[in-house]
Design a protein around this motif. Structure first.
Motif, PDB file in Angstrom:
ATOM      1  N   VAL A 141       0.865  -1.171   0.000  1.00  0.00           N
ATOM      2  CA  VAL A 141       0.000   0.000   0.000  1.00  0.00           C
ATOM      3  C   VAL A 141       0.903   1.222   0.000  1.00  0.00           C
ATOM      4  N   LEU A 142       0.641   2.175  -0.867  1.00  0.00           N
ATOM      5  CA  LEU A 142       1.397   3.428  -0.847  1.00  0.00           C
ATOM      6  C   LEU A 142       0.465   4.507  -0.322  1.00  0.00           C
ATOM      7  N   LEU A 143       0.808   5.026   0.854  1.00  0.00           N
ATOM      8  CA  LEU A 143       0.006   6.065   1.486  1.00  0.00           C
ATOM      9  C   LEU A 143       0.654   7.426   1.275  1.00  0.00           C
ATOM     10  N   HIS A 144      -0.166   8.420   0.989  1.00  0.00           N
ATOM     11  CA  HIS A 144       0.279   9.807   0.881  1.00  0.00           C
ATOM     12  C   HIS A 144      -0.162  10.459   2.193  1.00  0.00           C
ATOM     13  N   VAL A 145       0.812  10.849   3.027  1.00  0.00           N
ATOM     14  CA  VAL A 145       0.545  11.244   4.402  1.00  0.00           C
ATOM     15  C   VAL A 145       0.936  12.708   4.624  1.00  0.00           C
ATOM     16  N   SER A 146      -0.004  13.464   5.185  1.00  0.00           N
ATOM     17  CA  SER A 146       0.272  14.841   5.578  1.00  0.00           C
ATOM     18  C   SER A 146       0.774  14.818   7.020  1.00  0.00           C
ATOM     19  N   VAL A 147       1.996  15.310   7.220  1.00  0.00           N
ATOM     20  CA  VAL A 147       2.609  15.378   8.548  1.00  0.00           C
ATOM     21  C   VAL A 147       2.615  16.847   8.971  1.00  0.00           C
ATOM     22  N   ASN A 148       1.949  17.136  10.101  1.00  0.00           N
ATOM     23  CA  ASN A 148       1.858  18.538  10.525  1.00  0.00           C
ATOM     24  C   ASN A 148       3.145  19.008  11.202  1.00  0.00           C
ATOM     25  N   MET A 190       3.921  19.021   5.781  1.00  0.00           N
ATOM     26  CA  MET A 190       4.394  18.514   4.492  1.00  0.00           C
ATOM     27  C   MET A 190       3.777  17.152   4.220  1.00  0.00           C
ATOM     28  N   TRP A 191       3.740  16.793   2.962  1.00  0.00           N
ATOM     29  CA  TRP A 191       3.255  15.476   2.535  1.00  0.00           C
ATOM     30  C   TRP A 191       4.440  14.561   2.270  1.00  0.00           C
ATOM     31  N   VAL A 192       4.279  13.292   2.627  1.00  0.00           N
ATOM     32  CA  VAL A 192       5.313  12.289   2.389  1.00  0.00           C
ATOM     33  C   VAL A 192       4.630  10.995   1.963  1.00  0.00           C
ATOM     34  N   ASP A 193       5.248  10.251   1.063  1.00  0.00           N
ATOM     35  CA  ASP A 193       4.729   8.943   0.659  1.00  0.00           C
ATOM     36  C   ASP A 193       5.288   7.881   1.599  1.00  0.00           C
ATOM     37  N   GLU A 236      -3.483  13.863   7.819  1.00  0.00           N
ATOM     38  CA  GLU A 236      -4.373  13.332   6.781  1.00  0.00           C
ATOM     39  C   GLU A 236      -3.660  12.193   6.064  1.00  0.00           C
ATOM     40  N   ILE A 237      -4.447  11.215   5.590  1.00  0.00           N
ATOM     41  CA  ILE A 237      -3.891  10.087   4.841  1.00  0.00           C
ATOM     42  C   ILE A 237      -4.750   9.845   3.614  1.00  0.00           C
ATOM     43  N   VAL A 238      -4.085   9.667   2.481  1.00  0.00           N
ATOM     44  CA  VAL A 238      -4.750   9.317   1.231  1.00  0.00           C
ATOM     45  C   VAL A 238      -4.079   8.048   0.706  1.00  0.00           C
TER      46      VAL A 238
END
Length: 87
Positions: free
Chosen positions: A25-32, A76-79, A39-41
């Motif tokens: 699973v590849l999650l696109h994660v917003s890290v505050n 920022m967003w990180v995969d 947030e997770i997509v």
């Protein structure tokens, strides 16, 4: 770029293990700016809802070292790839 801390890997869903489901699973994660997940997509599914859900449930509780811009922590967003593999 946010950095990983020591975080627990997702638990392998029992039914998925019994059925032999594997995948990544590849999650696109917003890290505050505090290093928490905001947030997770799901960017790429494993092909199995149970594995995708387990990954999201686990990563939602992870902590990161937040990314910085000009020395100031920012969101920022990180995969984040999560691999489910039977041994």
């Amino acid at each position: 770029m946010p950095l990983y801390l020591q975080n627990r890997q997702p638990e392998y869903p029992v039914l998925a293990r019994r059925r032999g489901f594997t995948g990544e699973v590849l999650l696109h994660v917003s890290v505050n700016s505090a290093g928490s997940v905001a947030e997770i997509v799901i960017k790429e599914s494993s092909g199995h809802t149970s594995l995708d859900s387990a990954a999201v449930r686990s990563v939602r509780h992870w902590q990161f070292v937040p990314g910085t811009k000009n020395g100031i922590p920012v969101t920022m967003w990180v995969d984040v790839p999560i691999r489910f593999q039977l041994n």
